[in-house]
Enzyme design. Structure first.
Site, PDB file in Angstrom:
ATOM      1  N   ASP A 149      41.275  19.594 -48.020  1.00 20.53           N
ATOM      2  CA  ASP A 149      40.887  20.010 -46.669  1.00 20.53           C
ATOM      3  C   ASP A 149      39.403  20.372 -46.717  1.00 20.53           C
ATOM      4  OD1 ASP A 149      40.544  21.288 -44.201  1.00 20.53           O
ATOM      5  OD2 ASP A 149      42.506  22.252 -44.278  1.00 20.53           O
ATOM      6  N   HIS A 182      43.513  24.514 -34.177  1.00 17.31           N
ATOM      7  CA  HIS A 182      42.654  25.516 -33.548  1.00 17.31           C
ATOM      8  C   HIS A 182      41.521  24.866 -32.774  1.00 17.31           C
ATOM      9  CE1 HIS A 182      40.104  24.595 -37.062  1.00 17.31           C
ATOM     10  NE2 HIS A 182      41.268  24.494 -37.672  1.00 17.31           N
ATOM     11  N   GLU A 225      46.435  20.043 -36.995  1.00 18.86           N
ATOM     12  CA  GLU A 225      46.749  19.986 -38.417  1.00 18.86           C
ATOM     13  C   GLU A 225      48.203  20.321 -38.722  1.00 18.86           C
ATOM     14  OE1 GLU A 225      44.768  22.942 -40.907  1.00 18.86           O
ATOM     15  OE2 GLU A 225      43.792  23.745 -39.136  1.00 18.86           O
TER      16      GLU A 225
HETATM   17 MN    MN Z   1      41.142  22.211 -42.389  1.00 19.68          MN
HETATM   18 MN    MN Z   2      41.676  23.542 -39.523  1.00 18.69          MN
END
Ligand code: MN
Ligand code: MN
Length: 297
Positions: free
Chosen positions: A83, A154, A187
């Site tokens: 990530d 988010h 995600e």
């Molecule tokens: Mn991420």
């Molecule tokens: Mn994220």
């Protein structure tokens, strides 16, 4: 309504780096080297890391980044989430993918990627974030998997990775709708049928971010805070970014003290509550009235 050009450039850089690191990742590689490679490649392309590269393995769902001198190595059989984020002048994107070295989890990984793609297909102006969660959890269920319900996507704003609006990974009522000109990270995290579908805090804390530039009445702590503000603003950073500023044990104590003083917050690693394997995929998107653009495609 369109967004800053920097978002598009940061998106291309992040997706390019993500693709390359996912192709390069192999058993035997050190997590520390993967993190350094990702962050160096982001810089060499003209952006900065928006947060420390996360390499979270198996039941660790998120927020693991290499510590100073970390000897952790990827092993055959691991399911590895990478990530990463890139920013240009604070305009940031966030993207992740899962690489599996265990064929038993190929299905989990494929279902997670499909859940992301289904959510992106649905994403447009005025769609409620809870409906994105619904399509994620329905896709998981169709393949016999479960979403992690206490992790979410988010909204993103300048210098803010988590800017206030959550994109849940399961259906939720009363959620806000997506707006034109908004930037959002979607995600999905999926686990197996015997997973709890929740994460709990793990033992390691290697990621921090600045809460406020307060004076601590300790010269070395004040200097550390000023260095953090000038280098990372309010974006997350890793302990290893500060290597050499202080001796390692002293540095860890200083960061812990600054968390106690509420000058910093820390992000513990997050672990599947039943210890089951987790997969994750993530893209950052932006919306116009008639169009959805995947910035990290
Ligand atoms: Mn991420
Ligand atoms: Mn994220």
């Amino acid at each position: 309504m369109s967004i800053a050009e920097e978002y598009y450039k940061a998106g291309q850089i992040a997706s390019d780096v993500r693709r390359r690191i996912c192709q390069a990742a192999r058993p035997g590689m050190k997590v520390l080297d993967l993190c350094n490679t990702v962050e160096d490649e982001i810089r060499s392309r003209g952006a900065e890391p928006a947060f420390p590269c996360n390499v979270s393995i198996d039941e660790v769902a998120a927020h693991y980044t290499a510590e100073i001198d970390d000897s952790l190595t990827i092993k055959n059989g691991n399911v590895v989430k990478i990530d990463l984020g890139a920013h240009i002048s604070g305009y940031l994107v966030d993207t992740a993918a899962t690489v599996t070295f265990n064929p038993d989890y190929d299905g989990l990984v494929r279902a997670t990627e499909e859940a992301l793609n289904e959510a992106i297909k649905l994403a447009r102006v005025d769609v409620r974030t809870g409906n994105l969660g619904e399509v994620i959890s329905n896709t998981a269920a169709r393949y016999g998997y479960r979403p992690i319900t206490n992790l979410s996507g988010h909204s993103i704003e300048s210098y803010r990775v988590h800017a206030g609006i959550s994109i849940p990974n399961t259906w939720m009522g009363g959620t806000p709708s997506l707006k034109a000109g908004g930037v959002y990270a979607i995600e999905p995290f999926l686990t197996t049928e015997h997973g709890a579908g929740q994460v709990i805090d793990g033992p390691t804390r290697e990621i921090y971010s600045l809460v406020g530039r307060k004076k601590t009445r300790d010269k070395s702590l004040d200097e550390l805070l000023e260095h953090i503000w000038s280098s990372y603003r309010t974006l997350p950073f890793a302990t290893r970014y500060l290597e050499g500023k202080m001796e390692k044990t002293e540095l860890k104590q200083a960061l812990t003290k600054l968390v106690t003083l509420k000058a910093l917050r820390s992000y513990p690693s997050l672990i599947e509550a039943n210890g089951r394997i987790v997969a994750q995929f993530e893209h950052t998107i932006t919306l116009e009235e008639e169009r959805t653009t995947v910035l990290t495609v």
